[in-house]
Enzyme design. Structure first.
Site, PDB file in Angstrom:
ATOM      1  CG  ASP A  27      -0.360  -0.211   2.518  1.00 56.82           C
ATOM      2  OD1 ASP A  27       0.723  -0.810   2.573  1.00 56.82           O
ATOM      3  OD2 ASP A  27      -0.958   0.210   3.522  1.00 56.82           O
ATOM      4  CD  GLU A  50       7.454  -8.481   0.123  1.00 55.82           C
ATOM      5  OE1 GLU A  50       6.464  -7.717   0.082  1.00 55.82           O
ATOM      6  OE2 GLU A  50       7.398  -9.660   0.580  1.00 55.82           O
ATOM      7  CG  HIS A 113      -0.496  -0.959   8.180  1.00 48.21           C
ATOM      8  ND1 HIS A 113      -0.789   0.356   7.902  1.00 48.21           N
ATOM      9  CD2 HIS A 113      -0.282  -1.556   6.982  1.00 48.21           C
ATOM     10  CE1 HIS A 113      -0.781   0.549   6.592  1.00 48.21           C
ATOM     11  NE2 HIS A 113      -0.478  -0.599   6.007  1.00 48.21           N
ATOM     12  CG  HIS A 114       2.974  -2.830   6.346  1.00 44.97           C
ATOM     13  ND1 HIS A 114       2.419  -4.047   6.625  1.00 44.97           N
ATOM     14  CD2 HIS A 114       2.557  -2.516   5.083  1.00 44.97           C
ATOM     15  CE1 HIS A 114       1.693  -4.462   5.614  1.00 44.97           C
ATOM     16  NE2 HIS A 114       1.748  -3.560   4.658  1.00 44.97           N
ATOM     17  N   GLY A 408      25.745 -17.899   0.560  1.00 48.58           N
ATOM     18  CA  GLY A 408      25.377 -19.305   0.657  1.00 48.58           C
ATOM     19  C   GLY A 408      23.943 -19.576   1.077  1.00 48.58           C
ATOM     20  CG  ASP A 435      16.074 -32.685  -2.622  1.00 49.01           C
ATOM     21  OD1 ASP A 435      17.215 -32.248  -2.418  1.00 49.01           O
ATOM     22  OD2 ASP A 435      15.659 -33.745  -2.102  1.00 49.01           O
ATOM     23  CG  ASN A 462      20.631 -35.048  -3.018  1.00 42.61           C
ATOM     24  OD1 ASN A 462      19.826 -34.214  -2.590  1.00 42.61           O
ATOM     25  ND2 ASN A 462      21.862 -34.732  -3.350  1.00 42.61           N
ATOM     26  N   GLY A 464      16.784 -34.746   0.517  1.00 41.98           N
ATOM     27  CA  GLY A 464      17.144 -34.031   1.738  1.00 41.98           C
ATOM     28  C   GLY A 464      18.375 -33.177   1.565  1.00 41.98           C
ATOM     29  CD  GLU A 468      23.474 -28.064   5.939  1.00 43.44           C
ATOM     30  OE1 GLU A 468      24.433 -28.231   6.711  1.00 43.44           O
ATOM     31  OE2 GLU A 468      23.195 -26.965   5.435  1.00 43.44           O
TER      32      GLU A 468
END
Length: 569
Positions: A27, A50, A113-114, A408, A435, A462, A464, A468
């Site tokens: 707005d 955004e 607001h915001h 990253g 994925d 793969n 997942g 990690e």
């Protein structure tokens, strides 16, 4: 010249060759958006949120040289800020424009607001001050000056800037400069001359010259000059992982990637034993320095900065690196003529055929993908499996390689390819994304189809967060994600005449998909299903080193060879 604040800003955006503005309506920015859309030279590209808009603007800037992001105050700004921080980390010039509350409301501190509801209108600006090189809230008194100052700052420093436009002033008429925005950055003649003299002396005494290129060379536009110098003087070069493909990789002078102790011996010797080493403002982090095992010869470094040159620790300010390289190349070219050669790309190594029913593996996948990549393609690689898998492949000449090794943030690349497609519509765009990363920002697939863009998207499924897993938690449930029917997702957003999609599990299926894609003129999505613990060797090595770096020497061993027998397919 009398013009409205918004019209002046829009005219300046057009002058810096931004034909697209990425963002989300809100707005406080709607009237500004009307004024943007009245400009025939600029298209507004509405994104799904955004953060995705910031990533798309980042991708656009990497090919266009600069880009514009439009948000609404507070909630929109902070939704985008991680993407803006990524642009700052990766030296990407991004003009962030925020439609802010009415100026009198901000000046009076009236809660809206915001906002946080406390009447504080400095807090959002303070957030952006940490990731932008400069910022301002426009008023009728400062608008003309601040717009030119911030756009120039963004262009020269290759970092984001942040501009707030209160909603009640965009239509106000002001006096503004009618001439074209000057973005030249000429060197100080005396400093340039001194730098060339110092450089020439060091060159004449050198016996082991080398170049170590990083992203800065491409951002500042002197990558071609570096190659001209290398070829004129037969100087070998390496790149950092953060500067992959900045200089041609299929070239006899390319000696590989330098990554400290992770480097091949020839790359390490070239860089660490050089007595004349040109660097391009490298920012060495654990990911591109072999966990800080780099050993650059500081006494021999010529470092090309944004608007300065450092030679053996002495800095020459107000020196444009493009001018320096141009003049220096002219001075050495006469002596180098006898050494000049005609260079051709290295011969491609063919991989042996394999039965078409063989399951897809990381070992075979990436060399095959490197063969599919063509000269002048735009290749966008997500952090993790994709960037480490492609990292060991030599890419063809003219390829622009995009990733986010420093920031990253996973999910960056899918919105980024929206930006690259719009910035360079005549080039082929290939996206490689995991994925887990895809699930973060997959909404922008709808925008790609809505804008009739036709990238080739490879989803590395793969099951997942594989990178990690190899850092910590090899079989931990927190590294698992819900499996999606990825190849069916385009059907949610569009009719089948706009795309083609594939699910690939075998070598033969991959070849069929590639053959179909080559003759297609549609958005292509290829889901590549691989074993959950099948990873590039470089990823395994990186994961182990990162675990030790992050958690110390005494953590339990997370990965054993027996673990590779696990499969989620």
């Amino acid at each position: 010249m009398r013009t409205t604040i918004a019209d002046f800003l829009v005219s300046r955006i057009a002058q810096i060759d931004c034909e697209h503005v990425f963002g989300v309506p809100g707005d406080f920015n709607l009237q500004l958006m009307d004024q943007i859309q009245r400009c025939s030279k600029i298209d507004f590209i509405g994104c799904c949120n955004e953060l995705n808009a910031a990533y798309a603007a980042d991708g656009y800037a990497r090919l266009n040289g600069i880009s514009v992001l439009l948000t609404t105050y507070g909630v929109g700004d902070l939704g985008a800020i991680s993407g803006v921080a990524g642009a700052a980390a990766e030296q990407v010039p991004l003009v962030c424009i925020s439609g802010a509350p009415p100026l009198h409301i901000m000046q009076q501190g009236t809660p809206l607001h915001h906002t946080l509801g406390d009447g504080n209108y400095n807090n959002v600006m303070n957030c952006f001050s940490q990731v932008c090189s400069d910022y301002a809230c426009l008023t009728p008194d400062n608008a003309a000056f601040e717009i030119d100052r911030l756009l120039t700052n963004c262009y020269h420093n290759k970092k984001p800037v942040y501009i707030q436009i209160p909603s009640d002033i965009s239509h106000i008429t002001i006096d503004a400069e009618s001439s074209h925005l000057e973005l030249g950055n000429e060197s100080n003649a005396e400093q340039l001359s001194s730098a060339i003299s110092a450089l020439t002396c060091l060159w004449q005494d050198s016996h082991k010259p080398a170049i170590l290129a990083d992203m800065h060379a491409e951002r500042l536009g002197y990558d071609k000059l570096l190659l001209d110098f290398a070829e004129a003087t037969s100087t070998s070069y390496a790149t950092l992982t953060t500067g992959k493909a900045v200089l041609p990789e299929q070239h006899p002078l390319f000696i590989g990637v330098y990554q400290g102790s992770y480097s091949a011996p020839e790359s390490r010797d070239l860089i660490e034993e050089s007595d004349f080493l040109i660097t391009t403002s490298p920012r060495l982090i654990e990911a591109n320095s072999g966990h800080f095992t780099d050993r650059l010869p500081n006494e021999s470094i010529i470092n090309l900065q944004t608007n300065a040159i450092s030679i053996r620790g002495v800095t020459y300010y107000a020196v444009n690196p493009c001018e320096l390289l141009t003049h220096f190349l002219e001075s050495v070219q006469e002596d180098a003529k006898t050494n000049q050669k005609q260079y051709s790309p290295n011969q491609e190594i063919q991989t042996p055929p394999i039965p078409e029913h063989a399951c897809l593996t990381q070992t075979r996948l990436w060399p095959r993908i490197a063969h599919f990549i063509a000269p002048n393609d735009v290749v966008i690689a997500e952090s993790g499996t994709s960037s480490l898998g492609l990292g060991g492949q030599k890419l063809p000449s003219g390829v622009t390689y995009i990733n986010s090794n420093i920031w990253g943030a996973i999910g960056f690349t899918l919105p980024a390819v929206l930006g690259t497609c719009l910035a360079a519509p005549k080039r082929r765009h290939l996206l490689f994304i995991g994925d887990g990363s895809f699930q973060l920002t997959m909404q922008e697939l709808s925008t790609l189809l809505h804008q009739d863009q036709k990238p080739i998207i490879f989803i590395i499924n793969n099951f997942g967060y594989t990178i990690e897993r190899f850092i910590h938690g090899i079989n931990a449930s927190y590294n698992d994600i819900k499996n999606w029917d990825y190849s069916a997702l385009p059907s949610i957003f569009s009719s089948s005449d706009q795309y083609i999609s594939f699910r690939v599990q075998t070598e033969g299926q991959l070849e069929q998909a590639i053959t179909t894609i080559k003759s297609s003129n549609k958005l292509s999505l290829v889901e590549l299903q691989l074993d959950a613990l099948d990873a590039p060797e470089s990823l395994k090595k990186f994961g182990s080193a990162t675990a030790e770096f992050d958690y110390g020497h005494n953590i339990p061993n997370q990965y054993t060879s027996e673990d590779t027998s696990h499969s989620s397919i």
